[in-house]
Design a protein around this motif. Structure first.
Motif, PDB file in Angstrom:
ATOM      1  N   PHE A  47       0.821  -1.212   0.000  1.00 17.84           N
ATOM      2  CA  PHE A  47       0.000   0.000   0.000  1.00 17.84           C
ATOM      3  C   PHE A  47       0.857   1.265   0.000  1.00 17.84           C
ATOM      4  O   PHE A  47       0.381   2.339   0.364  1.00 17.84           O
ATOM      5  N   THR A  48       2.108   1.114  -0.420  1.00 15.47           N
ATOM      6  CA  THR A  48       3.013   2.268  -0.440  1.00 15.47           C
ATOM      7  C   THR A  48       3.693   2.395  -1.793  1.00 15.47           C
ATOM      8  O   THR A  48       3.664   1.477  -2.619  1.00 15.47           O
ATOM      9  N   THR A  55      11.760   7.430   1.564  1.00 13.42           N
ATOM     10  CA  THR A  55      10.836   6.989   2.611  1.00 13.42           C
ATOM     11  C   THR A  55       9.554   6.471   1.963  1.00 13.42           C
ATOM     12  O   THR A  55       9.020   7.106   1.045  1.00 13.42           O
ATOM     13  N   PRO A  56       9.050   5.315   2.392  1.00 10.80           N
ATOM     14  CA  PRO A  56       7.808   4.796   1.807  1.00 10.80           C
ATOM     15  C   PRO A  56       6.658   5.794   1.941  1.00 10.80           C
ATOM     16  O   PRO A  56       6.451   6.378   3.001  1.00 10.80           O
ATOM     17  N   GLU A  57       5.944   5.997   0.837  1.00 13.65           N
ATOM     18  CA  GLU A  57       4.806   6.924   0.822  1.00 13.65           C
ATOM     19  C   GLU A  57       3.514   6.127   0.728  1.00 13.65           C
ATOM     20  O   GLU A  57       3.320   5.342  -0.186  1.00 13.65           O
ATOM     21  N   ASP A  62      -3.652   2.382  -4.707  1.00 14.34           N
ATOM     22  CA  ASP A  62      -3.204   2.812  -6.037  1.00 14.34           C
ATOM     23  C   ASP A  62      -2.437   1.704  -6.769  1.00 14.34           C
ATOM     24  O   ASP A  62      -2.556   1.556  -7.994  1.00 14.34           O
ATOM     25  N   ASN A  63      -1.629   0.943  -6.045  1.00 15.55           N
ATOM     26  CA  ASN A  63      -0.886  -0.153  -6.682  1.00 15.55           C
ATOM     27  C   ASN A  63      -1.826  -1.191  -7.278  1.00 15.55           C
ATOM     28  O   ASN A  63      -1.559  -1.747  -8.355  1.00 15.55           O
TER      29      ASN A  63
END
Length: 299
Positions: A47-48, A55-57, A62-63
């Motif tokens: 989910f990032t 840094t993971p957003e 969306d993926n």
């Protein structure tokens, strides 16, 4: 029971518990560090948006929305499904046939069992390289034999978009059938011989004994083999990577390879984790269906 006896019993139980945990803990710590934590990490990364340098957003779903519009994903899913449809029944049938054949009192039966099991413990890279040479369109022994028997235009195998997947299935069946043969041999030897004797007394021939005694007796083994084959078929990677690298074109691109390309090669770890999660859910769903069907058959 006196107070001292009660205290001694509690100490003994505590001691046994500590001893048990001392055996379990090292393996559990390794499992937690190398498997459990990465699994949870993959779940979160799905989910990032993360490329391992930043840094993971958090981007929510969306993926997964991107996955629905990704032609490579649907191609990989279709190819993985076709591979599983070919690999699972053929390996199961070959393993069962070999087990039934080698469960008899034959000359050098131990040597034959070892010979069929040996490909499974052989380096998969070596297996893939050898089969690539065997299936070489021009100089490979397989096509040379096909030409000898009158087939003027034999398949192109790994160089053909139509025959590359069958080549992978043939190679994987040859490699895996020995392992599952051993499982079936164990299952066959657990079937009581009295059942076969009773069937003979009732006039049952070889086919009826196989259908009404052997197959029902092998039901738990077959269920285990099906689950194992399903998992291994959907996570196939190394054989494809060495033999075809997903080609020609995208004809043998599978989900595990797409995960590798998106994550390791292109650094899209969030998207690769999302595909991994979908692959996990697909295998989990199929396995749950298999368990449900097994329970119904037992009833």
């Amino acid at each position: 029971m006196t107070l001292s006896d009660s205290t001694t019993g509690k100490r003994r139980r505590r001691h046994n518990t500590l001893v048990g945990w001392s055996f379990i803990l090292p393996n559990f710590l390794g499992f937690a560090a190398l498997t459990l934590l990465p699994v949870f990490g993959t779940l979160l990364l799905a989910f990032t948006d993360w490329n391992s340098y930043s840094t993971p957003e958090w981007i929510g779903f969306d993926n997964f929305r991107r996955m629905l519009d990704d032609g490579n994903f649907w191609t990989a899913l279709k190819n993985t499904s076709w591979y599983a449809i070919g690999h699972i029944p053929l390996t199961l049938a070959a393993a069962l046939g070999l087990a039934v054949l080698l469960n008899r009192k034959l000359r050098a039966v131990g040597v034959l069992r070892t010979a069929f099991f040996f490909p499974y413990i052989t380096s998969l890279v070596a297996v893939a390289v050898v089969w690539n040479m065997l299936l070489s369109p021009e100089l490979g022994p397989v096509n040379q034999f096909l030409k000898f028997v009158g087939i003027a235009h034999p398949p192109g195998w790994t160089t053909s978009t139509d025959w590359a997947m069958p080549a992978l299935v043939i190679t994987s069946v040859w490699r895996d059938m020995g392992y599952y043969m051993v499982l079936y041999l164990a299952g066959l030897q657990a079937i009581p011989g009295e059942l076969y004797e009773a069937a003979r007394v009732d006039g049952a021939g070889a086919w009826k004994r196989f259908w009404h005694v052997t197959l029902p007796g092998l039901r738990p083994t077959t269920f285990f083999v099906l689950v194992m084959l399903t998992v291994s078929s959907f996570k196939i990677f190394d054989l494809v990577q060495v033999m075809t690298e997903g080609g020609p074109g995208r004809s043998t691109l599978v989900l595990s390879q797409l995960i590798y390309r998106q994550g390791i090669a292109q650094g899209r770890f969030g998207y690769a984790s999302a595909i991994s999660l979908v692959l996990f859910l697909i295998v989990l769903a199929i396995t749950l269906v298999q368990f449900q069907l097994q329970r119904r058959s037992e009833r």
